[in-house]
Design a protein around this motif. Structure first.
Motif, mmCIF file in Angstrom:
data_model
loop_
_atom_site.group_PDB
_atom_site.id
_atom_site.type_symbol
_atom_site.label_atom_id
_atom_site.label_comp_id
_atom_site.label_asym_id
_atom_site.label_seq_id
_atom_site.Cartn_x
_atom_site.Cartn_y
_atom_site.Cartn_z
ATOM 1 N N ARG A 20 0.837 -1.208 0.000
ATOM 2 C CA ARG A 20 0.000 0.000 0.000
ATOM 3 C C ARG A 20 0.873 1.260 0.000
ATOM 4 O O ARG A 20 0.603 2.223 -0.716
ATOM 5 N N ALA A 23 2.131 1.699 -3.455
ATOM 6 C CA ALA A 23 1.077 2.229 -4.314
ATOM 7 C C ALA A 23 0.915 3.735 -4.091
ATOM 8 O O ALA A 23 0.738 4.503 -5.039
ATOM 9 N N ALA A 24 0.992 4.169 -2.839
ATOM 10 C CA ALA A 24 0.805 5.587 -2.510
ATOM 11 C C ALA A 24 1.954 6.457 -3.010
ATOM 12 O O ALA A 24 1.752 7.629 -3.330
ATOM 13 N N GLY A 48 -3.838 -5.108 1.659
ATOM 14 C CA GLY A 48 -3.637 -4.135 0.597
ATOM 15 C C GLY A 48 -4.659 -4.267 -0.502
ATOM 16 O O GLY A 48 -4.388 -3.952 -1.654
ATOM 17 N N ASP A 50 -7.412 -2.858 -1.843
ATOM 18 C CA ASP A 50 -7.781 -1.853 -2.833
ATOM 19 C C ASP A 50 -6.595 -1.341 -3.636
ATOM 20 O O ASP A 50 -6.789 -0.640 -4.618
ATOM 21 N N TYR A 51 -5.398 -1.667 -3.215
ATOM 22 C CA TYR A 51 -4.213 -1.076 -3.818
ATOM 23 C C TYR A 51 -3.297 -2.086 -4.501
ATOM 24 O O TYR A 51 -2.346 -1.702 -5.154
ATOM 25 N N TRP A 52 -3.565 -3.363 -4.343
ATOM 26 C CA TRP A 52 -2.639 -4.401 -4.810
ATOM 27 C C TRP A 52 -2.342 -4.270 -6.301
ATOM 28 O O TRP A 52 -1.210 -4.414 -6.732
ATOM 29 N N ASP A 53 -3.376 -3.989 -7.106
ATOM 30 C CA ASP A 53 -3.175 -3.863 -8.553
ATOM 31 C C ASP A 53 -2.428 -2.591 -8.935
ATOM 32 O O ASP A 53 -1.961 -2.473 -10.072
ATOM 33 N N ALA A 54 -2.288 -1.662 -8.013
ATOM 34 C CA ALA A 54 -1.614 -0.387 -8.303
ATOM 35 C C ALA A 54 -0.122 -0.434 -8.010
ATOM 36 O O ALA A 54 0.567 0.569 -8.128
ATOM 37 N N VAL A 55 0.382 -1.611 -7.636
ATOM 38 C CA VAL A 55 1.782 -1.748 -7.246
ATOM 39 C C VAL A 55 2.528 -2.556 -8.296
ATOM 40 O O VAL A 55 2.059 -3.611 -8.724
#
Length: 156
Positions: A20, A23-24, A48, A50-55
């Motif tokens: 996370r 991702a941030a 994580g 909501d954010y896993w795909d953003a990493v």
């Protein structure tokens, strides 16, 4: 862009929280060696979700595989910093640069002594002035260092 590397992390929620954080901040996450969980483990995804795909995540079978991959993609081996309670140099003494890699060990045993020795003056510590605990939580320590690097890089 910064890179965060976790060597043999064991606790899924910690890795999820570090994901996370990545991702941030836009940092790339490297998972190295034997993990204490499966990447599709429910508790990891919960940490994580909501954010896993953003990493951007890279998995490496060993530290030597990580180093080889790092060098092949243009990474400077001298810009990998290792963090340990057993190191002597404060993490704020480094002038961080874009592309640096911040390496943290597993929750119960950290980085091996020989790895810390190998890093020399690139082995860094986070001071714990009260002296009442032996270490910080992995996700907390990672957040402290990542945001110090960004403070320097972005002049916050």
């Amino acid at each position: 862009m910064l890179h965060v590397a976790l060597w043999e992390p064991q606790i899924p929620p910690n890795t999820g929280n570090v994901a996370r954080l990545c991702a941030a901040t836009g940092a790339v996450l490297h998972l190295i060696g034997r993990l204490g969980f499966r990447l599709d483990d429910r508790s990891l995804r919960r940490a994580g979700l909501d954010y896993w795909d953003a990493v951007q995540i890279h998995q490496h079978a060993s530290y030597s595989d990580f180093e080889n991959s790092w060098a092949k993609t243009g990474g400077d081996l001298q810009r990998i910093f290792a963090y340990s309670t057993k190191a002597a140099i404060n993490y704020t003494r480094v002038t961080y640069q874009e592309g640096d890699c911040l390496l943290f060990g597993g929750e119960t045993y950290g980085l091996p002594a020989e790895m810390i020795a190998r890093f020399g003056n690139r082995a860094l510590t986070i001071p714990m002035p009260a002296g009442k605990v032996r270490s910080l939580n992995l996700a907390t320590a990672t957040g402290i260092v990542v945001y110090e690097a960004f403070r320097q890089l972005r002049q916050w």
